[in-house]
Enzyme design. Structure first.
Site, PDB file in Angstrom:
ATOM      1  N   LYS A  76      -6.608  -7.799  -8.895  1.00 12.12           N
ATOM      2  CA  LYS A  76      -5.062  -8.679  -9.157  1.00 12.12           C
ATOM      3  C   LYS A  76      -5.651 -10.107  -9.466  1.00 12.12           C
ATOM      4  CE  LYS A  76      -1.140 -10.571  -7.053  1.00 12.12           C
ATOM      5  NZ  LYS A  76      -0.679 -10.770  -5.377  1.00 12.12           N
ATOM      6  N   ASP A  92       0.098   8.828 -30.839  1.00  7.67           N
ATOM      7  CA  ASP A  92       1.819   9.368 -29.959  1.00  7.67           C
ATOM      8  C   ASP A  92       1.345  10.738 -30.210  1.00  7.67           C
ATOM      9  OD1 ASP A  92       3.721  10.374 -31.415  1.00  7.67           O
ATOM     10  OD2 ASP A  92       4.315   8.229 -32.971  1.00  7.67           O
ATOM     11  N   ASN A 129       9.284   0.719 -19.788  1.00  5.94           N
ATOM     12  CA  ASN A 129      10.802   0.639 -20.094  1.00  5.94           C
ATOM     13  C   ASN A 129      11.872   0.891 -19.117  1.00  5.94           C
ATOM     14  OD1 ASN A 129      10.814   3.431 -20.497  1.00  5.94           O
ATOM     15  ND2 ASN A 129       9.111   3.190 -21.914  1.00  5.94           N
ATOM     16  N   PHE A 189      13.118  12.940 -29.766  1.00  4.40           N
ATOM     17  CA  PHE A 189      13.425  12.015 -29.597  1.00  4.40           C
ATOM     18  C   PHE A 189      13.227  10.365 -30.537  1.00  4.40           C
ATOM     19  CE2 PHE A 189      16.794  13.893 -26.461  1.00  4.40           C
ATOM     20  CZ  PHE A 189      15.891  15.123 -26.570  1.00  4.40           C
TER      21      PHE A 189
HETATM   22  O1  C5P Z   1       8.208   5.819 -32.799  1.00  4.63           O
HETATM   23  P1  C5P Z   1       9.227   6.436 -31.377  1.00  4.63           P
HETATM   24  O2  C5P Z   1       8.695   5.752 -29.956  1.00  4.63           O
HETATM   25  O3  C5P Z   1      10.211   5.323 -31.690  1.00  4.63           O
HETATM   26  O4  C5P Z   1       9.289   7.847 -31.719  1.00  4.63           O
HETATM   27  C1  C5P Z   1      10.125   8.326 -30.543  1.00  4.63           C
HETATM   28  C2  C5P Z   1       9.495  10.227 -30.233  1.00  4.63           C
HETATM   29  O5  C5P Z   1       8.310  10.078 -29.925  1.00  4.63           O
HETATM   30  C3  C5P Z   1       9.767  10.665 -29.121  1.00  4.63           C
HETATM   31  O6  C5P Z   1      10.078  11.908 -29.037  1.00  4.63           O
HETATM   32  C4  C5P Z   1       8.651  10.398 -28.027  1.00  4.63           C
HETATM   33  O7  C5P Z   1       8.402  11.019 -26.977  1.00  4.63           O
HETATM   34  C5  C5P Z   1       7.561  10.479 -28.974  1.00  4.63           C
HETATM   35  N1  C5P Z   1       6.442   9.081 -28.300  1.00  4.63           N
HETATM   36  C6  C5P Z   1       5.002  10.266 -28.078  1.00  4.63           C
HETATM   37  N2  C5P Z   1       4.147   9.034 -28.453  1.00  4.63           N
HETATM   38  C7  C5P Z   1       4.143   8.035 -28.508  1.00  4.63           C
HETATM   39  C8  C5P Z   1       5.459   7.290 -28.928  1.00  4.63           C
HETATM   40  C9  C5P Z   1       6.036   8.153 -29.038  1.00  4.63           C
HETATM   41  O8  C5P Z   1       4.742  11.229 -28.392  1.00  4.63           O
HETATM   42  N3  C5P Z   1       3.536   7.393 -28.335  1.00  4.63           N
END
Ligand code: C5P
Length: 407
Positions: free
Chosen positions: A290, A307, A211, A324
């Site tokens: 590749k 997560d 991203n 965030f």
């Molecule tokens: O679910 P989303 O990506 O919108 O949530 C954002 C928050 O969750 C941010 O603090 C991001 O660093 C954390 N995050 C994480 N691991 C993930 C997805 C998001 O720690 N796989």
């Protein structure tokens, strides 16, 4: 531990003989990395020319309150919003009197009146009898009570031939006082673990899914936390930024590596801030070689990434956890939902998708959310936003945490 890089400083110059020293003050502030805007009173212009201070600050000097052209470009309210700190050097007896009385009929006093929460310094300079006068002393005491920091006056021979306190402090002492404004020490003894940047999920050895996160917000947060006295470890996805000074940096590529590093470090931290834009999914398999191009449609299967922040928030001895939420719509609603479902203590919400803010931009408009409150911050640089987040962390979470521990 602090420098003035990315700090936005207003230098107010009033009409005293010491005004010539403000030229050197501006030069030294810029040498330390600060951005400087100068506001001069009409009295100051009798002692030193605006052209000199324009050349030294690199910007036109602000002089008039009711000048339509300057008000349209950067008026007194914009100047007040822009400032991370205000330094008035020299501050004459007249200036001190007007500030204490809350006057706003000159540009400098109007900016000060509009800057109640901006840390501010006065470097008084006047005849020693004027300094000792009870009126001046009463005004100085009143301004100190309101949070103004006094630097000097220094003792010595004065331009009028008298000897006593009333000389403006030397520029290097004023620069030191400005630097001290930012090194609050509010996070002394606090160990912070941060994630920042994107994660990069491999499709094959040369292709990936990722991203637009630049890491600027997380790196600015790490620097602001160090400035406040914290011990900071930053686990970063691939970005083009150098680690800030005094930060222990760890570079990772994908979400699984980031999680592994976080779990290794989290036991030793008091606060975890998840600023990374972790990719939600990764390809089920990363090809060893590749992938060959063909003219057939191509389907890639993804699995969800762990997560990271929710994992930390579920730990038995979890630290204070701040997340965030970068959203393109329904910002507050979505952020509040994440606060709840991920088990966070606080969340910083920001709109992304516009060119002037969010991912990759230099500025951000943030909302700081916890169980009870929402604080809306206007669009500001990521460095300024980072300092506001650190202040919120201290007031909302860290100080309470310290109190709980001491009972
Ligand atoms: O679910 P989303 O990506 O919108 O949530 C954002 C928050 O969750 C941010 O603090 C991001 O660093 C954390 N995050 C994480 N691991 C993930 C997805 C998001 O720690 N796989």
């Amino acid at each position: 531990m602090s420098s003035l890089i990315h700090k936005q400083i207003i230098v107010g110059v009033t009409g005293g003989i010491a005004a010539y020293k403000s030229a050197e003050l501006i030069r030294q502030l810029r040498q330390q990395g600060a951005e400087v805007r100068v506001v001069m009173t009409s009295g100051a212009c009798q002692f030193i020319t605006p052209l000199t201070l324009q050349a030294l600050s690199g910007h036109p000097v602000h002089q008039h309150l009711l000048d339509p052209t300057t008000e349209a470009a950067m008026g007194h309210i914009e100047l007040a919003r822009w400032a991370d700190a205000i330094v008035i050097a020299p501050a004459t007896a007249q200036c001190i009197t007007e500030l204490a009385a809350g006057h706003a009929d000159q540009l400098l006093t109007a900016v000060c009146l509009a800057s109640q929460n901006v840390p501010s310094i006065l470097a008084p300079a006047m005849n020693q009898q004027m300094w000792h006068h009870p009126n001046t002393q009463r005004n100085v005491a009143r301004l100190s009570e309101q949070g103004w920091h006094m630097v000097g006056p220094a003792y010595g021979e004065q331009a009028c031939g008298e000897v006593g306190p009333g000389r403006m402090s030397e520029p290097q002492d004023i620069v030191q006082a400005v630097t001290d404004l930012f090194s609050t020490g509010a996070l002394a003894d606090c160990r912070i673990l941060l994630t920042a940047g994107p994660t990069v999920e491999a499709i094959d050895p040369v292709r990936f899914v990722s991203n637009h996160s630049s890491g600027k917000m997380g790196y600015a947060l790490a620097a602001a936390a160090v400035e406040a006295g914290a011990q900071v470890t930053l686990i970063s996805g691939p970005v083009a930024l150098p680690f800030p000074e005094h930060v222990q940096g760890v570079r990772v590529t994908d979400a699984e590596q980031m999680l592994a590093q976080v779990l290794q470090q989290v036991e030793h931290c008091d606060v975890f801030i998840g600023c990374a834009a972790v990719a939600d999914y990764r390809p089920t398999q990363s090809a060893l070689h590749k992938l060959k191009k063909s003219d057939q449609p191509f389907t890639l299967e993804f699995v969800p990434n762990p997560d990271i922040i929710a994992t930390v928030a579920r730990l038995p001895n979890k630290p204070i956890v701040i997340g965030f939420a970068a959203q393109t719509m329904d910002l507050i609603k979505n952020a509040r939902q994440k606060l709840m479902t991920k088990g966070l203590d606080g969340i910083v919400a920001n709109l992304v998708g516009g060119a002037d803010r969010g991912f990759n931009a230099d500025d951000n408009a943030l909302t700081l959310i916890d169980d009870n409150n929402e604080i809306n911050l206007p669009l500001m640089s990521k460095q300024q936003g980072a300092r506001k987040i650190i202040k919120w962390l201290v007031q909302q979470f860290w100080q309470n945490n310290m109190k709980d521990k001491s009972v």
